[in-house]
Scaffold this motif. Sequence first.
Motif, PDB file in Angstrom:
ATOM      1  N   ASN A   1      39.501  39.562  41.860  1.00  0.00           N
ATOM      2  CA  ASN A   1      40.278  38.331  41.977  1.00  0.00           C
ATOM      3  C   ASN A   1      40.841  38.259  43.389  1.00  0.00           C
ATOM      4  O   ASN A   1      41.085  39.294  44.018  1.00  0.00           O
ATOM      5  CB  ASN A   1      41.420  38.308  40.949  1.00  0.00           C
ATOM      6  CG  ASN A   1      42.046  36.934  40.821  1.00  0.00           C
ATOM      7  OD1 ASN A   1      41.384  35.983  40.390  1.00  0.00           O
ATOM      8  ND2 ASN A   1      43.311  36.804  41.184  1.00  0.00           N
ATOM      9  N   ARG A   2      41.041  37.043  43.865  1.00  0.00           N
ATOM     10  CA  ARG A   2      41.516  36.890  45.234  1.00  0.00           C
ATOM     11  C   ARG A   2      42.913  37.455  45.435  1.00  0.00           C
ATOM     12  O   ARG A   2      43.213  38.052  46.460  1.00  0.00           O
ATOM     13  CB  ARG A   2      41.485  35.405  45.623  1.00  0.00           C
ATOM     14  CG  ARG A   2      41.871  35.127  47.073  1.00  0.00           C
ATOM     15  CD  ARG A   2      41.598  33.696  47.471  1.00  0.00           C
ATOM     16  NE  ARG A   2      40.173  33.448  47.655  1.00  0.00           N
ATOM     17  CZ  ARG A   2      39.414  32.727  46.836  1.00  0.00           C
ATOM     18  NH1 ARG A   2      39.935  32.203  45.740  1.00  0.00           N
ATOM     19  NH2 ARG A   2      38.132  32.545  47.077  1.00  0.00           N
ATOM     20  N   SER A   3      43.793  37.294  44.442  1.00  0.00           N
ATOM     21  CA  SER A   3      45.168  37.789  44.560  1.00  0.00           C
ATOM     22  C   SER A   3      45.371  39.001  43.659  1.00  0.00           C
ATOM     23  O   SER A   3      44.730  39.136  42.612  1.00  0.00           O
ATOM     24  CB  SER A   3      46.170  36.691  44.199  1.00  0.00           C
ATOM     25  OG  SER A   3      45.941  36.238  42.882  1.00  0.00           O
ATOM     26  N   SER A   4      46.288  39.870  44.054  1.00  0.00           N
ATOM     27  CA  SER A   4      46.489  41.145  43.358  1.00  0.00           C
ATOM     28  C   SER A   4      47.264  41.071  42.041  1.00  0.00           C
ATOM     29  O   SER A   4      46.974  41.841  41.125  1.00  0.00           O
ATOM     30  CB  SER A   4      47.193  42.140  44.289  1.00  0.00           C
ATOM     31  OG  SER A   4      46.354  42.479  45.370  1.00  0.00           O
ATOM     32  N   PRO A   5      48.297  40.209  41.897  1.00  0.00           N
ATOM     33  CA  PRO A   5      49.074  40.229  40.653  1.00  0.00           C
ATOM     34  C   PRO A   5      48.230  40.103  39.387  1.00  0.00           C
ATOM     35  O   PRO A   5      48.484  40.793  38.393  1.00  0.00           O
ATOM     36  CB  PRO A   5      50.024  39.047  40.826  1.00  0.00           C
ATOM     37  CG  PRO A   5      50.215  38.930  42.306  1.00  0.00           C
ATOM     38  CD  PRO A   5      48.867  39.259  42.890  1.00  0.00           C
ATOM     39  N   ALA A   6      47.222  39.238  39.410  1.00  0.00           N
ATOM     40  CA  ALA A   6      46.363  39.078  38.230  1.00  0.00           C
ATOM     41  C   ALA A   6      45.582  40.350  37.945  1.00  0.00           C
ATOM     42  O   ALA A   6      45.360  40.716  36.785  1.00  0.00           O
ATOM     43  CB  ALA A   6      45.414  37.901  38.424  1.00  0.00           C
TER      44      ALA A   6
END
Length: 311
Positions: A33-38
């Motif tokens: 995923n592009r962002s880390s939180p997910a």
Amino acid sequence: MDRKEAGFVGLGLMGAPMAANLLAAGWAVTAWNRSSPALDAFEALGGSRVAAVEALRDQPVIVFMLPDLSDIEDASIALLTDWAARPPAPGTAVVVMSSVSPSAVKEFGKRVVTASGGNAVVVDAPVSGGTKGAVEGTLAIMAGASETDFRRLLPLFGSMGGTVRRLGALGSGSLAKACNQLIVGSTTAALAEAAELAERSGMDVAALYEVLAGGLAGSRVLEVVGPRLAAKDYEPTGPAKFMHKDLSFVLESADAVGAAVPMASAGVELYAELKRQGLGDRDLAVVRQTISNLSDNARYNTTDNTSVKTN
């Protein structure tokens, strides 16, 4: 499939619960995923992560759940380059579950076959059911694939959806989704128009919808979207701007076969207006606000019953 292993690209509003349902069904899922939180949340559920899409190259199936085909093409550049240098195992499947152009996904399929030396195949399998269906694992999944590939992927699809059908060869799933969006987009717009007409006439919209639900106007769209329309609840369950994209695919497909699609043509214009009003990131129900804004900007000529749009 022999191995219940899958790569998953895109953990957004739809992708995250879909990937979570694969985990719950016993699949070993590795995600990007592009962002880390997910990704952090996905790992907490027992999933794995990679830093780059090409790191998924040896997965027997890679699911893409990104906003549009252009995003999938960008995300897969390094993967296809890697496969061109060292082809994946025969039977590798790239599953496009986003809403994309039926014709463009066919071209993408050709590029994947070429880059993989014929060892990988693209299947389009867009979904319907919204975030509720994604969370509950009850999505309708419309697949475009050979019969053999479809059968092989049924365990994967069955872990995310309640209704799974093969509609034909590659591209057929995306065409089915375009037809779905024609119905959903047009029905939502009609419900929004009815809501505005009713409220401006002094009627209670929730009461109107309740009685409509008991007659021929009752529908799944009214059941799911109606409460948000009545409450003017536009918190996104999925960005409304995507309806404009999806209805554009209807026009594209209709043009290819010479089909008249007047409702889709009107819908494209309405959802383009929604985007022009800056409402594209809100929920689909925000089409009611679009219609309200158009109503506020309209001056009605009571002499000849024509409406004139004013600034």
